[in-house]
Design an enzyme around this catalytic site. Structure first.
Site, short mmCIF file in Angstrom:
data_model
loop_
_atom_site.label_atom_id
_atom_site.label_comp_id
_atom_site.label_asym_id
_atom_site.label_seq_id
_atom_site.Cartn_x
_atom_site.Cartn_y
_atom_site.Cartn_z
N LEU A 279 -4.80 -6.78 -7.16
CA LEU A 279 -4.41 -7.84 -8.09
C LEU A 279 -5.56 -8.66 -8.65
O LEU A 279 -5.35 -9.70 -9.24
CB LEU A 279 -3.40 -8.77 -7.40
CG LEU A 279 -2.10 -8.10 -6.94
CD1 LEU A 279 -1.14 -9.12 -6.34
CD2 LEU A 279 -1.42 -7.36 -8.10
N LYS A 280 -6.78 -8.16 -8.48
CA LYS A 280 -7.93 -8.87 -9.05
C LYS A 280 -8.54 -8.05 -10.18
O LYS A 280 -8.45 -6.80 -10.16
CB LYS A 280 -9.00 -9.10 -7.97
CG LYS A 280 -8.56 -9.97 -6.80
CD LYS A 280 -8.20 -11.37 -7.26
CE LYS A 280 -7.85 -12.27 -6.09
NZ LYS A 280 -7.24 -13.54 -6.54
N LEU A 281 -9.21 -8.73 -11.11
CA LEU A 281 -9.86 -8.02 -12.21
C LEU A 281 -11.08 -7.27 -11.69
O LEU A 281 -11.93 -7.86 -11.03
CB LEU A 281 -10.27 -9.03 -13.28
CG LEU A 281 -10.82 -8.42 -14.58
CD1 LEU A 281 -9.71 -7.70 -15.35
CD2 LEU A 281 -11.48 -9.49 -15.45
N ILE A 282 -11.17 -5.99 -11.97
CA ILE A 282 -12.34 -5.19 -11.58
C ILE A 282 -13.49 -5.59 -12.51
O ILE A 282 -13.36 -5.53 -13.72
CB ILE A 282 -12.05 -3.69 -11.71
CG1 ILE A 282 -10.95 -3.26 -10.74
CG2 ILE A 282 -13.33 -2.87 -11.51
CD1 ILE A 282 -11.31 -3.38 -9.27
N GLY B 219 0.77 -1.23 0.00
CA GLY B 219 0.00 0.00 0.00
C GLY B 219 0.80 1.29 0.00
O GLY B 219 0.31 2.32 0.46
N SER B 220 2.02 1.29 -0.50
CA SER B 220 2.82 2.53 -0.51
C SER B 220 2.20 3.60 -1.41
O SER B 220 2.26 4.79 -1.09
CB SER B 220 4.26 2.26 -0.91
OG SER B 220 4.36 1.88 -2.27
N ASN B 221 1.60 3.22 -2.50
CA ASN B 221 0.92 4.21 -3.35
C ASN B 221 -0.32 4.76 -2.64
O ASN B 221 -0.60 5.95 -2.71
CB ASN B 221 0.52 3.58 -4.69
CG ASN B 221 1.66 3.59 -5.70
OD1 ASN B 221 2.02 4.63 -6.23
ND2 ASN B 221 2.24 2.43 -5.93
N HIS C 72 0.36 1.06 -13.07
CA HIS C 72 1.01 -0.18 -13.51
C HIS C 72 2.52 0.10 -13.61
O HIS C 72 2.91 1.18 -14.10
CB HIS C 72 0.45 -0.63 -14.86
CG HIS C 72 1.08 -1.88 -15.38
ND1 HIS C 72 0.72 -3.14 -14.91
CD2 HIS C 72 2.06 -2.08 -16.28
CE1 HIS C 72 1.45 -4.04 -15.54
NE2 HIS C 72 2.28 -3.43 -16.37
N1 LIG Z 1 -10.82 -4.36 -15.14
C1 LIG Z 1 -9.56 -4.14 -14.71
N2 LIG Z 1 -9.16 -4.65 -13.52
C2 LIG Z 1 -7.89 -4.41 -13.08
C3 LIG Z 1 -6.98 -3.70 -13.88
C4 LIG Z 1 -7.43 -3.20 -15.15
O1 LIG Z 1 -6.68 -2.53 -15.88
N3 LIG Z 1 -8.72 -3.44 -15.52
N4 LIG Z 1 -5.66 -3.52 -13.44
C5 LIG Z 1 -5.23 -4.45 -12.42
C6 LIG Z 1 -3.85 -4.18 -11.90
N5 LIG Z 1 -2.91 -4.93 -12.72
C7 LIG Z 1 -1.99 -4.24 -13.45
O2 LIG Z 1 -1.84 -3.01 -13.33
C8 LIG Z 1 -2.93 -6.35 -12.76
C9 LIG Z 1 -3.19 -7.03 -11.59
C10 LIG Z 1 -3.23 -8.43 -11.60
C11 LIG Z 1 -3.01 -9.13 -12.79
C12 LIG Z 1 -3.09 -10.63 -12.79
O3 LIG Z 1 -2.66 -11.28 -13.73
N6 LIG Z 1 -3.68 -11.18 -11.72
C13 LIG Z 1 -3.74 -12.65 -11.56
C14 LIG Z 1 -4.17 -13.01 -10.12
C15 LIG Z 1 -3.08 -12.55 -9.14
C16 LIG Z 1 -3.46 -12.90 -7.72
O4 LIG Z 1 -4.66 -13.13 -7.44
O5 LIG Z 1 -2.54 -12.94 -6.87
C17 LIG Z 1 -4.78 -13.25 -12.52
O6 LIG Z 1 -5.77 -12.57 -12.84
O7 LIG Z 1 -4.56 -14.41 -12.85
C18 LIG Z 1 -2.74 -8.45 -13.96
C19 LIG Z 1 -2.69 -7.06 -13.95
C20 LIG Z 1 -6.22 -4.54 -11.28
N7 LIG Z 1 -7.52 -4.86 -11.86
N1 GAR Z 2 -0.14 -4.87 -12.39
C1 GAR Z 2 -0.39 -4.35 -11.09
C2 GAR Z 2 0.91 -4.08 -10.39
O1 GAR Z 2 1.88 -4.78 -10.56
N2 GAR Z 2 0.90 -3.02 -9.56
C3 GAR Z 2 2.09 -2.68 -8.85
O2 GAR Z 2 2.05 -3.24 -7.54
C4 GAR Z 2 2.86 -2.42 -6.69
C5 GAR Z 2 2.04 -2.10 -5.48
O3 GAR Z 2 2.88 -1.45 -4.55
P1 GAR Z 2 2.22 -0.73 -3.26
O4 GAR Z 2 1.25 -1.72 -2.67
O5 GAR Z 2 3.39 -0.42 -2.38
O6 GAR Z 2 1.53 0.51 -3.77
C6 GAR Z 2 3.20 -1.15 -7.49
O7 GAR Z 2 4.51 -1.21 -8.01
C7 GAR Z 2 2.20 -1.18 -8.61
O8 GAR Z 2 2.64 -0.53 -9.80
#
Ligand SMILES: Nc1nc2c(c(=O)[nH]1)N[C@@H](CN(C=O)c1ccc(C(=O)N[C@@H](CCC(=O)O)C(=O)O)cc1)CN2
Ligand code: GAR
Length: 300
Positions: free
Chosen positions: A175-178, A97-99, A194
């Site tokens: 890390l989950k799909l919205i 959660g640093s961001n 990202h």
């Molecule tokens: N609808 C959207 N949802 C999310 C987005 C987005 O652009 N559209 N961004 C992600 C964040 N992200 C990259 O920035 C990202 C996060 C996670 C994954 C991924 O492959 N996740 C794995 C599961 C990982 C886990 O549960 O530990 C997966 O889906 O298999 C890719 C990109 C946030 N949501």
């Molecule tokens: N594709 C998604 C992804 O990789 N996001 C990345 O997870 C880290 C979260 O750090 P934080 O929890 O310290 O903010 C950040 O580097 C962010 O860009």
């Protein structure tokens, strides 16, 4: 710091759809909180807490000596937003959660014209959730899963975000799909950060150190963070802002991650500040630009 407790009231929004009335009913039917629950801090009114199940909300809210949501600029004066109304933010995290912390600190310092009203996470024990609890910010667990049975369903999350009157959703290491329902409920109002120069090194499977490993293995000489609007797919939404850092010959994924993260903290705060000050301009071809705070003719 005194521990605050929480009282619920069964408030319903008058314009509830049938479906959300159902979910409100389901939520209320499972409402169970100790009788002595009363939230004593935060700017959350009873309406914002209606129909939210305490077991799915981690409400170990602590009462701070002064409102953690009252913004102060660097001179310490209260900064009553020079722009439009202060916006209400929901931040989604899965990790440290640093961001999230950078945005929250910028909000308190008056650098962002908005307040973090709620934290959403799929990992209730993560660093971002711990920071939120210690800062008096309610924590919501989403999504519901086999591992986290107490997580909210998408419809329930939408109800809660509506009750909190959220203006913008910010993903910060979530890390989950919205789900598409949430994307559609908040058009041009969801940002993500990202850790690569999208469209390179983005999409399913590209998160955390995996991104930096792929960048190094590719031989790329530059990398950097991308702030983008969120659509229904991973990392394919419109790019809003980027920063560039060098990739060094002897870089490890961890070194590169740290260099990128440093820039993330700055570029995300700048992007969120622009969003909260209504300084996003959409070009005719659909590209979003940021209008400079000091020179309105300057777009970037
Ligand atoms: N609808 C959207 N949802 C999310 C987005 C987005 O652009 N559209 N961004 C992600 C964040 N992200 C990259 O920035 C990202 C996060 C996670 C994954 C991924 O492959 N996740 C794995 C599961 C990982 C886990 O549960 O530990 C997966 O889906 O298999 C890719 C990109 C946030 N949501
Ligand atoms: N594709 C998604 C992804 O990789 N996001 C990345 O997870 C880290 C979260 O750090 P934080 O929890 O310290 O903010 C950040 O580097 C962010 O860009």
């Amino acid at each position: 710091m005194e521990a605050a407790t929480l009282r619920f009231s069964s408030i319903r929004s008058p314009n509830q759809t049938k479906a959300s009335q159902f979910s409100q009913k389901r939520l209320k039917s499972r409402l169970s909180c100790p009788p002595n629950c009363l939230i004593q801090k935060n700017n959350l009114n009873s309406n914002q807490m209606s129909t939210v199940k305490p077991s799915r909300l981690d409400w170990r809210v602590v009462k701070s000596k002064c409102s953690s949501l009252e913004p102060k600029n660097t001179s310490g004066d209260v900064n009553f937003g020079k722009y439009s109304r202060r916006k209400k933010l929901a931040i989604f995290v899965s990790g440290g959660g640093s961001n999230f912390r950078s945005i929250h600190e910028a909000s308190i310092q008056g650098l962002v014209n908005g307040d973090v009203a709620v934290l959403v996470t799929d990992k209730p024990g993560c660093g971002g959730a711990v920071y939120a609890r210690n800062s008096g910010i309610p924590v919501i667990v989403f999504p519901k899963s086999k591992l986290i049975a107490d997580g909210l369903l998408t419809e329930e999350l939408l109800t809660v975000l509506r009750n909190f009157e959220i203006d913008f959703v910010l993903l910060a290491g979530f890390l989950k799909l919205i789900p598409v329902e949430l994307v559609q409920a908040y058009p041009k109002s969801i940002l993500n950060i990202h850790p690569s120069l999208l469209p390179a090194f983005g999409g399913k499977g590209y998160y955390g150190l995996k991104v930096h490993k792929a960048v190094i293995a590719s031989g790329a000489r530059y990398s950097g963070p991308t702030v983008h609007f969120v659509d229904e797919h991973y990392d394919t939404g419109r790019t809003l802002a980027q920063r560039v850092v060098p990739v060094l010959a002897n870089d490890t994924p961890e070194n590169l991650a740290a260099r990128v993260l440093h820039e993330e903290h700055q570029v995300y705060v700048e992007a969120v500040a622009a969003l909260c000050e209504d300084r996003i301009v959409w070009r005719e071809d659909g590209v979003p630009l940021i209008r400079s705070r000091t020179n309105p003719d300057e777009l970037s």
